[in-house]
Enzyme design. Structure first.
Site, PDB file in Angstrom:
ATOM      1  N   ASP A 176     -19.848 -37.190 -24.181  1.00  0.00           N
ATOM      2  CA  ASP A 176     -20.745 -36.468 -23.695  1.00  0.00           C
ATOM      3  C   ASP A 176     -22.019 -37.124 -24.074  1.00  0.00           C
ATOM      4  O   ASP A 176     -21.970 -37.671 -25.416  1.00  0.00           O
ATOM      5  CB  ASP A 176     -20.698 -34.761 -24.399  1.00  0.00           C
ATOM      6  CG  ASP A 176     -20.993 -33.817 -23.467  1.00  0.00           C
ATOM      7  OD1 ASP A 176     -22.239 -33.946 -22.903  1.00  0.00           O
ATOM      8  OD2 ASP A 176     -20.103 -32.874 -23.132  1.00  0.00           O
ATOM      9  N   ASP A 192     -25.535 -34.580 -20.420  1.00  0.00           N
ATOM     10  CA  ASP A 192     -25.847 -33.214 -20.518  1.00  0.00           C
ATOM     11  C   ASP A 192     -27.185 -32.888 -19.802  1.00  0.00           C
ATOM     12  O   ASP A 192     -28.136 -33.815 -19.866  1.00  0.00           O
ATOM     13  CB  ASP A 192     -26.019 -32.940 -21.970  1.00  0.00           C
ATOM     14  CG  ASP A 192     -26.145 -31.299 -22.126  1.00  0.00           C
ATOM     15  OD1 ASP A 192     -25.175 -30.790 -21.967  1.00  0.00           O
ATOM     16  OD2 ASP A 192     -27.398 -30.975 -22.909  1.00  0.00           O
ATOM     17  N   GLU A 217     -24.385 -33.605 -15.302  1.00  0.00           N
ATOM     18  CA  GLU A 217     -24.403 -32.143 -15.398  1.00  0.00           C
ATOM     19  C   GLU A 217     -25.795 -31.714 -14.618  1.00  0.00           C
ATOM     20  O   GLU A 217     -26.809 -31.926 -15.432  1.00  0.00           O
ATOM     21  CB  GLU A 217     -24.433 -31.708 -16.824  1.00  0.00           C
ATOM     22  CG  GLU A 217     -24.403 -30.191 -16.592  1.00  0.00           C
ATOM     23  CD  GLU A 217     -24.789 -29.463 -17.777  1.00  0.00           C
ATOM     24  OE1 GLU A 217     -24.345 -28.301 -17.750  1.00  0.00           O
ATOM     25  OE2 GLU A 217     -25.553 -29.735 -18.641  1.00  0.00           O
ATOM     26  N   HIS A 253     -16.934 -25.375 -20.287  1.00  0.00           N
ATOM     27  CA  HIS A 253     -17.157 -24.641 -21.468  1.00  0.00           C
ATOM     28  C   HIS A 253     -18.381 -23.692 -21.462  1.00  0.00           C
ATOM     29  O   HIS A 253     -18.641 -22.976 -22.271  1.00  0.00           O
ATOM     30  CB  HIS A 253     -17.446 -25.521 -22.637  1.00  0.00           C
ATOM     31  CG  HIS A 253     -18.653 -26.168 -22.486  1.00  0.00           C
ATOM     32  ND1 HIS A 253     -18.624 -27.320 -21.324  1.00  0.00           N
ATOM     33  CD2 HIS A 253     -19.733 -26.536 -23.171  1.00  0.00           C
ATOM     34  CE1 HIS A 253     -19.715 -27.981 -21.517  1.00  0.00           C
ATOM     35  NE2 HIS A 253     -20.528 -27.418 -22.452  1.00  0.00           N
ATOM     36  N   ASP A 254     -18.846 -23.539 -20.258  1.00  0.00           N
ATOM     37  CA  ASP A 254     -20.219 -22.808 -20.166  1.00  0.00           C
ATOM     38  C   ASP A 254     -19.839 -21.475 -19.143  1.00  0.00           C
ATOM     39  O   ASP A 254     -20.773 -20.903 -18.629  1.00  0.00           O
ATOM     40  CB  ASP A 254     -21.474 -23.471 -19.594  1.00  0.00           C
ATOM     41  CG  ASP A 254     -21.970 -24.496 -20.608  1.00  0.00           C
ATOM     42  OD1 ASP A 254     -21.804 -24.310 -21.797  1.00  0.00           O
ATOM     43  OD2 ASP A 254     -22.333 -25.528 -20.103  1.00  0.00           O
TER      44      ASP A 254
END
Ligand code: NOJ
Length: 529
Positions: free
Chosen positions: A96, A198, A262, A327-328
């Site tokens: 990430d 991100d 993302e 994870h969101d």
């Protein structure tokens, strides 16, 4: 063909995958130990959510040192060992990269906030107060409250699109860009195969800091960020230039290093992130449409239109990609149920392009149960504080509960009480049990990945729409493989030329079909025509 064009990527949330240190929090040596599991499942690559040095205000998405590992997760040496093992097993490793913001404890920010004339002042976004002393404009942060926090020492506000402890870097400053490209090089030199970047679409904001217009769909109780339409905080044209610069850094290295971005945007705004055939940008701008348009409206007709609009919007040189969870987002099986999660898995691994899979979905993990006093997610805690409307909302904790490996103590994840409660279903729902069950979700995912790998049409074949009755979504790949997915609890039939079933989501049929394909409730099949 470049590896990432067909790769299946497995996302690991390091806090929750495997604890090796006995502190109830997952770590890099734990992940390292579990690499053979991921390889045996058939994935090509892993993506690790952040493991950098961090005060953990947003569980690692608040980075205090981009070039070091937080002691909770291990050491740089642990990372090197993990990378080496992964490569030996044939797994690519994506990490990430969090370029939009740092932690407020990052040395750059400590310097920047120390005085108005500090050389790093302009590395972050500082503005004078409005005439009434309030924030410079109406921008609202994702985790509640304004995107601005006042710093009394220097009398200005700094920008943060997430927590106040996550100040936004100023990507208009060339020194920031160079420093961040050097961070990329630090990891590329180590041999990582690429980055998941991100919030790539949030890097730059309007240079004039104009107020955002009101969102007519906002209702009281919604998070503050939804008050406005984000024409000035998101997706600014300058971002494309930065994407190309990041791409150029990756292209300095041999071996097809890849950028996954993302980006939560509609297709017409998403496509430009691919760049152009001459000047390519992001290799795989995440396509989240199955999540944000799909999971609350899980019908064959809606999913077909999401897939076909995407296929039509893609530039010819672009590689598609698909995502069902992360994870969101609440767990796949919780959103659409276990039967449809199997159908969804068959679709994900048979659509054209590169699928990304969230850890634990292969055993059908559901949202964990988080009692109010155990909620950890800062987004949930802050929004609860701000509005009082979200009193019991556990935010993103439910999809981050520990991986369920065994039916034994702490699910084989740790030797003590983990940082988030283990989902109570772990005694039945775990890797050990499903590994031994020829009809389990785990066996289905593993078999899907075998069929995918062994069927060239599924890897490289063109997508073609296929006529199906209501409730069924069907398509051809490479003109020779038919995928038919029944989204309903009723049996369905569709007409086919003859063929042979390669796989059913029930894992129990390999029959020949002649003229009519019969689908049982919630059944998906792959047919070799
Ligand atoms: C997106 C990440 O996926 C999320 O978990 C994080 O909180 C925000 N970006 C802020 O970095």
């Amino acid at each position: 063909m470049e590896w990432w064009k067909t790769a299946s990527i497995y996302q690991i949330y390091p806090r929750s995958f495997q604890d090796s240190g006995g502190d109830g929090i997952g770590d890099l040596p734990g992940i390292r130990k579990r690499l053979p599991y991921i390889r045996d499942l058939g994935f090509d690559a892993i993506w690790l959510s952040p493991f950098y040095k961090s005060p953990m205000k947003d569980f690692g998405y608040d980075v205090a040192d981009y070039c070091d590992v937080d002691p909770i997760f291990g050491t740089l040496k642990d990372f090197d060992g993990l990378l080496e093992d992964a490569h030996r097993l044939g797994l690519k490793v994506l990490i990430d990269f969090v370029p939009n913001h740092t932690s407020d404890q990052h040395p750059w920010f400590l310097e920047s906030r120390s005085s108005r004339d500090n050389p790093k002042r302009d590395w972050y976004v500082w503005r004078d107060p409005a005439p009434d002393g309030g924030p410079p404009n109406n921008w609202q942060a994702y985790f509640g409250g304004p995107s601005w926090t006042f710093d009394p020492q220097t009398g200005q506000y700094y920008l943060h699109q997430f927590l106040p402890e996550q100040p936004d870097l100023n990507w208009r400053n060339p020194e920031v860009r160079q420093a961040m490209y050097d961070v990329m090089r630090f990891w590329l030199d180590k041999g990582v195969d690429g980055f998941r970047v991100d919030v790539l679409w949030l890097l730059v904001e309007d240079a004039l800091f104009r107020d955002e217009p009101d969102n007519p769909h906002y209702k009281p109780g919604d998070i503050d960020r939804f008050r406005h339409i984000h024409i000035y905080q998101e997706d600014q044209p300058e971002t494309r230039q930065i994407v190309q610069e990041m791409r150029a850094v990756l292209d300095e290295y041999p071996g097809d290093r890849v950028m996954v971005g993302e980006i939560y945007l509609p297709y017409e705004q998403l496509m430009p992130y691919y760049g152009t055939a001459e000047k390519p940008g992001c290799h795989l701008p995440f396509n989240f449409h199955l999540i944000f348009r799909g999971l609350n409206n899980w019908t064959a007709e809606n999913i077909r239109s999401i897939v076909e609009e995407y296929e039509k919007s893609l530039p010819p040189f672009a590689t598609p990609n698909w995502v069902l969870g992360n994870h969101d987002q609440h767990r796949l099986a919780t959103r659409i149920g276990h039967d449809q999660a199997r159908v969804a898995a068959m679709m994900l691994f048979t659509l054209r392009g590169s699928p990304t899979w969230y850890y634990g979905d292969e055993i059908g993990m559901v949202d964990g149960q988080i009692p109010p006093e155990k909620v950890q997610d800062p987004a949930a805690l802050r929004q609860r504080g701000a509005s009082g409307e979200h009193g019991l909302d556990p935010g993103r904790d439910p999809e981050r509960t520990p991986m369920q490996w065994t039916p034994h103590a702490y699910a084989g994840f740790s030797t003590r009480e983990p940082w988030l409660p283990i989902s109570p279903d772990y005694t039945e729902r775990n890797v050990e049990a499903q590994d031994a069950d020829p009809f389990s979700m785990l066996t289905l995912v593993r078999t899907l990945l075998v069929v995918r790998r062994e069927t060239p049409a599924l890897l490289g074949g063109a997508y073609q729409s296929y006529k199906a009755p209501e409730g069924v979504f069907a398509y051809l790949r490479g003109g020779e493989v038919l995928v038919a997915l029944n989204f309903t609890p009723e049996p369905k039939t569709l007409s086919t030329p003859g063929g042979e079933v390669l796989l059913s989501t029930y894992l129990d049929r390999y029959d020949k079909v002649e003229g009519v394909l019969e689908l049982r409730p919630h059944e998906g099949v792959i047919v070799k025509l």
